[in-house]
Design an enzyme around this catalytic site. Structure first.
Site, PDB file in Angstrom:
ATOM      1  N   GLY A 117      53.901 -24.541 -12.121  1.00 28.00           N
ATOM      2  CA  GLY A 117      55.343 -24.291 -12.071  1.00 28.00           C
ATOM      3  C   GLY A 117      56.219 -25.513 -12.178  1.00 28.00           C
ATOM      4  CB  SER A 118      55.813 -28.984 -13.389  1.00 26.98           C
ATOM      5  OG  SER A 118      55.427 -28.840 -14.726  1.00 26.98           O
ATOM      6  CG  LEU A 151      48.427 -19.096 -18.093  1.00 27.97           C
ATOM      7  CD1 LEU A 151      47.214 -19.571 -17.318  1.00 27.97           C
ATOM      8  CD2 LEU A 151      48.663 -19.974 -19.319  1.00 27.97           C
ATOM      9  CE  LYS A 152      46.335 -12.498 -16.831  1.00 26.67           C
ATOM     10  NZ  LYS A 152      45.788 -13.849 -16.821  1.00 26.67           N
ATOM     11  CG  HIS A 162      53.106 -23.571 -27.988  1.00 29.52           C
ATOM     12  ND1 HIS A 162      52.137 -22.708 -27.527  1.00 29.52           N
ATOM     13  CD2 HIS A 162      52.479 -24.401 -28.852  1.00 29.52           C
ATOM     14  CE1 HIS A 162      50.985 -22.994 -28.099  1.00 29.52           C
ATOM     15  NE2 HIS A 162      51.160 -24.027 -28.911  1.00 29.52           N
TER      16      HIS A 162
HETATM   17  C1  GRF Z   1      53.158 -26.224 -19.862  1.00 32.13           C
HETATM   18  O1  GRF Z   1      52.482 -27.215 -20.582  1.00 32.13           O
HETATM   19  C2  GRF Z   1      53.736 -25.181 -20.793  1.00 32.13           C
HETATM   20  O2  GRF Z   1      54.125 -25.697 -22.017  1.00 32.13           O
HETATM   21  C3  GRF Z   1      52.563 -24.276 -21.011  1.00 32.13           C
HETATM   22  O3  GRF Z   1      51.898 -24.224 -19.771  1.00 32.13           O
HETATM   23  C4  GRF Z   1      52.199 -25.416 -19.014  1.00 32.13           C
HETATM   24  C5  GRF Z   1      52.801 -24.960 -17.731  1.00 32.13           C
HETATM   25  O4  GRF Z   1      53.015 -26.010 -16.844  1.00 32.13           O
HETATM   26  N1  GRF Z   1      52.995 -23.016 -21.554  1.00 32.13           N
HETATM   27  P1  GRF Z   1      53.879 -25.775 -15.523  1.00 32.13           P
HETATM   28  O5  GRF Z   1      53.265 -24.586 -14.794  1.00 32.13           O
HETATM   29  O6  GRF Z   1      55.297 -25.518 -15.926  1.00 32.13           O
HETATM   30  O7  GRF Z   1      53.725 -27.026 -14.730  1.00 32.13           O
END
Ligand code: GRF
Length: 213
Positions: free
Chosen positions: A12-13, A90-91, A109
């Site tokens: 969730g960064s 991720l889904k 992405h």
């Molecule tokens: C990021 O690299 C985003 O581009 C990809 O998944 C990662 C998620 O990172 N879709 P975070 O959970 O926001 O830290």
């Protein structure tokens, strides 16, 4: 005030940065909910600590994509977002959800689409493919989500020089820093600027300045 719901599966960064940028006014919107597919996602913990309503729905608990989508739509109706922001979700977003929010769902992405995208190309898989291809630049793509995977109209892209990176992890770390700068700008652009979509091109009436924070 424009309202956002964020979808996140993990760390969730990006979610945290977007939240900070709504709180300091750079993004003129309020996050009204978080949706995740994982009970133990750190993103959820952040939502708890910051009084952001959240819901967890996992596709495996439903017998079809449509049923999963119907439940997501019910939750979305409760939160009432104008826009949906996917931040490491991720889904697959069910088609019925995508159809309900046309040009209202954004995704980030961690590469330059249309290369290194498509089904199965997420997270570490993307950076590994980029590394193995030997390319000298990767980057960040923010795009609208359509029913065609990773192929919606592109809102913003940023190149990242990876010539000096020695591993997929190093690429991931470097690209992530750019994601944190680009995603808030892309969201701001979409919320503040008039734009039209011609074919796959998103045409803004004005450019958005770099964030000075
Ligand atoms: C990021 O690299 C985003 O581009 C990809 O998944 C990662 C998620 O990172 N879709 P975070 O959970 O926001 O830290």
């Amino acid at each position: 005030m424009t309202t956002l719901v964020v979808f996140a599966s993990g760390r969730g960064s990006n979610f945290k940065v977007i939240h900070r940028k709504t709180m300091d006014g750079f993004i003129p919107a309020k996050i009204v909910g978080l949706i995740s597919d994982r009970e133990n996602a750190p993103a959820l913990e952040f939502a708890r600590q910051n009084d952001i309503p959240f819901a967890v729905h996992h596709p495996r608990d439903f017998s079809s994509e449509q049923e999963f989508g119907d439940t997501l739509l019910e939750t979305l109706e409760r939160f009432g977002p104008d826009f949906i922001v996917l931040a490491g979700y991720l889904k697959k977003i069910p088609d019925n959800v995508i159809r309900r929010y046309p040009l209202r769902i954004l995704n980030i992405h961690p590469a330059l689409l249309p290369s290194f995208g498509g089904k199965g190309m997420y997270g570490h898989y993307v950076h590994r493919a980029v590394f193995e291809a030997g390319v000298k630049v990767s980057g960040v793509t923010v795009h609208f989500v359509t029913t065609e995977y990773d192929a919606g109209p592109i809102v913003m892209q940023q190149c990242v020089d990876i010539a000096d990176c020695h591993s997929p992890d190093e690429i991931a770390q470097k690209v992530l820093r750019y994601e944190h700068a680009v995603y808030p700008r892309a969201i701001k652009s979409v919320l503040e600027n008039e734009f039209e979509v011609v074919g796959k091109r998103v045409i803004f009436k004005q450019r958005v300045p770099h964030d000075s924070h």
